[in-house]
Write a protein that holds these residues in place. Structure first.
Motif, PDB file in Angstrom:
ATOM      1  N   ARG A  80       0.837  -1.215   0.000  1.00 10.84           N
ATOM      2  CA  ARG A  80       0.000   0.000   0.000  1.00 10.84           C
ATOM      3  C   ARG A  80       0.865   1.255   0.000  1.00 10.84           C
ATOM      4  N   LEU A  81       1.926   1.243   0.799  1.00  8.25           N
ATOM      5  CA  LEU A  81       2.804   2.403   0.855  1.00  8.25           C
ATOM      6  C   LEU A  81       3.527   2.617  -0.476  1.00  8.25           C
ATOM      7  N   TRP A  82       3.946   1.540  -1.103  1.00  7.24           N
ATOM      8  CA  TRP A  82       4.619   1.638  -2.404  1.00  7.24           C
ATOM      9  C   TRP A  82       3.682   2.293  -3.417  1.00  7.24           C
ATOM     10  N   LYS A  83       2.410   1.865  -3.417  1.00  5.87           N
ATOM     11  CA  LYS A  83       1.423   2.440  -4.327  1.00  5.87           C
ATOM     12  C   LYS A  83       1.106   3.887  -3.946  1.00  5.87           C
ATOM     13  N   ALA A  84       1.107   4.172  -2.644  1.00  6.11           N
ATOM     14  CA  ALA A  84       0.858   5.552  -2.207  1.00  6.11           C
ATOM     15  C   ALA A  84       1.947   6.490  -2.711  1.00  6.11           C
ATOM     16  N   MET A  85       3.176   5.999  -2.736  1.00  6.30           N
ATOM     17  CA  MET A  85       4.266   6.809  -3.288  1.00  6.30           C
ATOM     18  C   MET A  85       4.005   7.100  -4.763  1.00  6.30           C
ATOM     19  N   ALA A  86       3.597   6.079  -5.510  1.00  2.62           N
ATOM     20  CA  ALA A  86       3.356   6.256  -6.944  1.00  2.62           C
ATOM     21  C   ALA A  86       2.183   7.184  -7.199  1.00  2.62           C
ATOM     22  N   GLY A 107       1.200   9.633  -5.188  1.00  4.88           N
ATOM     23  CA  GLY A 107       1.444  10.971  -4.656  1.00  4.88           C
ATOM     24  C   GLY A 107       0.808  11.246  -3.318  1.00  4.88           C
ATOM     25  N   SER A 108       0.106  10.261  -2.749  1.00  4.39           N
ATOM     26  CA  SER A 108      -0.470  10.487  -1.417  1.00  4.39           C
ATOM     27  C   SER A 108       0.578  10.352  -0.316  1.00  4.39           C
ATOM     28  N   LEU A 109       1.701   9.712  -0.615  1.00  4.76           N
ATOM     29  CA  LEU A 109       2.873   9.718   0.266  1.00  4.76           C
ATOM     30  C   LEU A 109       4.051  10.221  -0.549  1.00  4.76           C
ATOM     31  N   GLU A 110       4.661  11.290  -0.062  1.00  4.86           N
ATOM     32  CA  GLU A 110       5.780  11.896  -0.784  1.00  4.86           C
ATOM     33  C   GLU A 110       6.943  12.113   0.164  1.00  4.86           C
ATOM     34  N   VAL A 111       8.128  11.690  -0.262  1.00  6.26           N
ATOM     35  CA  VAL A 111       9.341  11.916   0.521  1.00  6.26           C
ATOM     36  C   VAL A 111       9.929  13.261   0.122  1.00  6.26           C
ATOM     37  N   ARG A 112      10.235  14.067   1.115  1.00  2.74           N
ATOM     38  CA  ARG A 112      10.809  15.377   0.861  1.00  2.74           C
ATOM     39  C   ARG A 112      12.021  15.584   1.772  1.00  2.74           C
ATOM     40  N   THR A 113      12.828  16.566   1.400  1.00  4.30           N
ATOM     41  CA  THR A 113      13.964  16.901   2.244  1.00  4.30           C
ATOM     42  C   THR A 113      14.300  18.375   2.067  1.00  4.30           C
ATOM     43  N   HIS A 114      15.180  18.854   2.934  1.00  7.41           N
ATOM     44  CA  HIS A 114      15.551  20.276   2.911  1.00  7.41           C
ATOM     45  C   HIS A 114      16.898  20.411   3.618  1.00  7.41           C
ATOM     46  N   PRO A 115      17.792  21.295   3.125  1.00  9.41           N
ATOM     47  CA  PRO A 115      19.089  21.474   3.789  1.00  9.41           C
ATOM     48  C   PRO A 115      18.971  21.865   5.256  1.00  9.41           C
ATOM     49  N   PHE A 116      17.884  22.531   5.634  1.00  9.02           N
ATOM     50  CA  PHE A 116      17.737  22.988   7.014  1.00  9.02           C
ATOM     51  C   PHE A 116      17.699  21.832   8.003  1.00  9.02           C
ATOM     52  N   PHE A 117      17.297  20.655   7.568  1.00 12.58           N
ATOM     53  CA  PHE A 117      17.229  19.529   8.484  1.00 12.58           C
ATOM     54  C   PHE A 117      18.612  19.094   8.971  1.00 12.58           C
ATOM     55  N   CYS A 118      19.666  19.555   8.311  1.00 12.23           N
ATOM     56  CA  CYS A 118      21.029  19.269   8.764  1.00 12.23           C
ATOM     57  C   CYS A 118      21.734  20.538   9.240  1.00 12.23           C
ATOM     58  N   ALA A 119      20.967  21.519   9.674  1.00 11.93           N
ATOM     59  CA  ALA A 119      21.544  22.768  10.185  1.00 11.93           C
ATOM     60  C   ALA A 119      21.573  22.738  11.717  1.00 11.93           C
ATOM     61  N   PRO A 120      22.551  23.404  12.329  1.00  8.99           N
ATOM     62  CA  PRO A 120      22.667  23.409  13.798  1.00  8.99           C
ATOM     63  C   PRO A 120      21.816  24.497  14.438  1.00  8.99           C
ATOM     64  N   LEU A 121      20.586  24.651  13.961  1.00 10.42           N
ATOM     65  CA  LEU A 121      19.724  25.757  14.350  1.00 10.42           C
ATOM     66  C   LEU A 121      18.386  25.249  14.861  1.00 10.42           C
ATOM     67  N   PRO A 122      17.734  26.018  15.728  1.00 11.36           N
ATOM     68  CA  PRO A 122      16.388  25.653  16.159  1.00 11.36           C
ATOM     69  C   PRO A 122      15.382  25.881  15.040  1.00 11.36           C
ATOM     70  N   TYR A 123      14.246  25.199  15.139  1.00 13.01           N
ATOM     71  CA  TYR A 123      13.209  25.376  14.120  1.00 13.01           C
ATOM     72  C   TYR A 123      12.670  26.807  14.096  1.00 13.01           C
ATOM     73  N   GLU A 124      12.854  27.540  15.152  1.00 15.72           N
ATOM     74  CA  GLU A 124      12.432  28.938  15.156  1.00 15.72           C
ATOM     75  C   GLU A 124      13.088  29.711  14.018  1.00 15.72           C
ATOM     76  N   GLU A 125      14.248  29.247  13.555  1.00 17.72           N
ATOM     77  CA  GLU A 125      14.983  29.922  12.500  1.00 17.72           C
ATOM     78  C   GLU A 125      14.846  29.215  11.157  1.00 17.72           C
ATOM     79  N   MET A 126      13.778  28.449  10.986  1.00 22.45           N
ATOM     80  CA  MET A 126      13.580  27.742   9.719  1.00 22.45           C
ATOM     81  C   MET A 126      13.407  28.728   8.570  1.00 22.45           C
ATOM     82  N   PRO A 127      13.842  28.347   7.370  1.00 19.41           N
ATOM     83  CA  PRO A 127      13.701  29.235   6.210  1.00 19.41           C
ATOM     84  C   PRO A 127      12.242  29.370   5.790  1.00 19.41           C
TER      85      PRO A 127
END
Length: 408
Positions: A291-297, A299-319
């Motif tokens: 089900r998850l594999w089909k959800a990815m195809a 678009g109901s489950l989407e993997v995302r990423t962002h450089p901020f997730f590897c920043a040494p900053l609190p979420y208060e300073e998110m872009p």
């Protein structure tokens, strides 16, 4: 240049409302015997050795690892080389800490910078043959192949026949506990044992409010910010399947790290490995994986990423782009200890400060699912705090307690 602009230069970031850490000192690592001191003095040197032993690295990597070990043990914080692709960002984030002891920098910054330097030492960001090779992959893969995962996946067969509400509670607790996921999957007398041991170990529990925000049939978009791979990410994916299958969410964005960060933090490759582990399993686990594999195809489950997730900053300073994304979801679920530290600020809070105060800046409803593995804690009732303190146990850092906190 102001302190704020120094820290966020090179990574567009904003903050709203009062500073999340106002009145609470940042956690440092310079108190011998403290948890933060132990991470820098013991865990990091041990990890260098484990990474060294996990791969047949060449002379260049061994020399770089030796130099890093000597620096964190005996030296002062050194900046990245000017040729490094992210030199400008780290120069801005760390200019007030370079040339000082690692132990005198804020714990969150020092920990984050250690992992950036470790990746540099093994050539992860270079142009040579070790480019893009995850130094923590052997640890993640060994866990995924372990017997414990087999047992947890087999337990899903019994859970499939449990009423949806009880199953939801069990899966939420499985996701919460991560590498103690088996506690959430226990079945007793036909019911999930969100067992007494598990429930009593919750120092805060806003799960009822969480489900009120996500009633079945709501068809809301949800964001899940992952923490660890392996035995934590699999329960996260199973919970996501439940949210999608039972109409608690129309779409789920699963946010992961763009590159290795801390030992077992999840990246896209780890999501793929976990989905394959599920789809290859028999019974209910395999059906969830499909089900998850089909959800990815779909678009109901989407993997995302962002450089901020590897920043040494609190979420208060998110872009701003990340802020807008979270603002457009019905609920953002932040998994794990590091995300919690970044959410409320890695500071020595009074534990009874309400959770809503240091998270007031967050754009939209936010929930924290966290097993306690560091000193940071807010949102406790005074009676709960008194009971915990009377035990004399290291409840803040031992991983024996957990919380579910939510700010609507």
């Amino acid at each position: 240049m102001t302190e704020k602009s120094r820290r966020t230069s090179g990574e567009e970031a904003v903050a709203s409302g009062p500073a999340a850490g106002a009145g609470a000192p940042a956690i440092l690592s310079n108190e011998p015997g403290s948890f933060a001191w132990g991470v820098l003095a013991k865990r990091h040197p041990a990890l260098i050795q484990q990474v060294r032993d996990a791969f047949p690295y060449g002379l260049r990597q061994h020399e770089a690892l030796d130099a890093l070990l000597d620096e964190i043990t005996n030296g002062v914080v050194q900046p990245l080389a000017p040729a490094e692709h992210d030199h400008a960002r780290w120069a801005a984030w760390g200019q007030e800490y370079f040339g000082r002891s690692w132990y005198d920098a804020p714990f969150l910054w020092a920990e984050s910078y250690f992992y950036r330097r470790l990746l540099g030492a093994v050539g992860y960001f270079g142009t040579g043959p070790w480019q893009g090779v995850d130094p923590f992959a052997p640890f993640k893969q060994a866990e995924l192949r372990g017997d414990a995962v087999d047992e947890e996946l087999r337990a899903l067969d019994a859970l499939a026949s449990v009423p949806a509400e009880e199953r939801a509670t069990a899966l939420l607790h499985a996701s919460l506990w991560g590498n103690r996921a088996d506690l959430g999957f226990q079945i007793s007398a036909g019911k999930p044992a969100v067992a007494d041991a598990t429930a009593s170990a919750l120092v805060a529990d806003d799960s009822a409010t969480l489900w009120q925000l996500l009633p079945a049939g709501t068809s809301a978009p949800i964001a899940v910010v992952a923490d660890n791979a392996g035995r934590e990410l699999i329960p996260d994916l199973i919970l996501i399947d439940h949210l999608l299958t039972h109409g608690h969410a129309e779409r789920v964005a699963l946010h992961v790290k763009p590159y290795p960060y801390y030992v077992s933090d999840a990246m896209t490759a780890d999501v793929v490995d976990c989905l394959r582990r599920l789809t290859e399993a028999p019974g209910e686990a395999g059906r969830i994986g499909d089900r998850l594999w089909k959800a990815m195809a779909a678009g109901s489950l989407e993997v995302r990423t962002h450089p901020f997730f590897c920043a040494p900053l609190p979420y208060e300073e998110m872009p701003e782009d990340l802020r807008k994304e979270f603002a457009n979801t019905a609920l953002t679920i932040l998994k794990g200890d590091l995300n919690y530290r970044r959410l409320v600020g890695d500071r020595l809070w009074n534990p009874t400060v309400p959770f809503v105060e240091p998270t007031a800046y967050f754009p939209g409803a936010v929930a924290a699912l966290r097993t306690l593995k560091s000193d940071v804690i807010v949102g406790l009732e005074q009676g709960t705090l008194d009971d915990l303190e009377r035990t004399g146990a290291t409840w803040r850092t031992s991983g024996t307690h957990a919380l579910i906190q939510l700010r609507p």
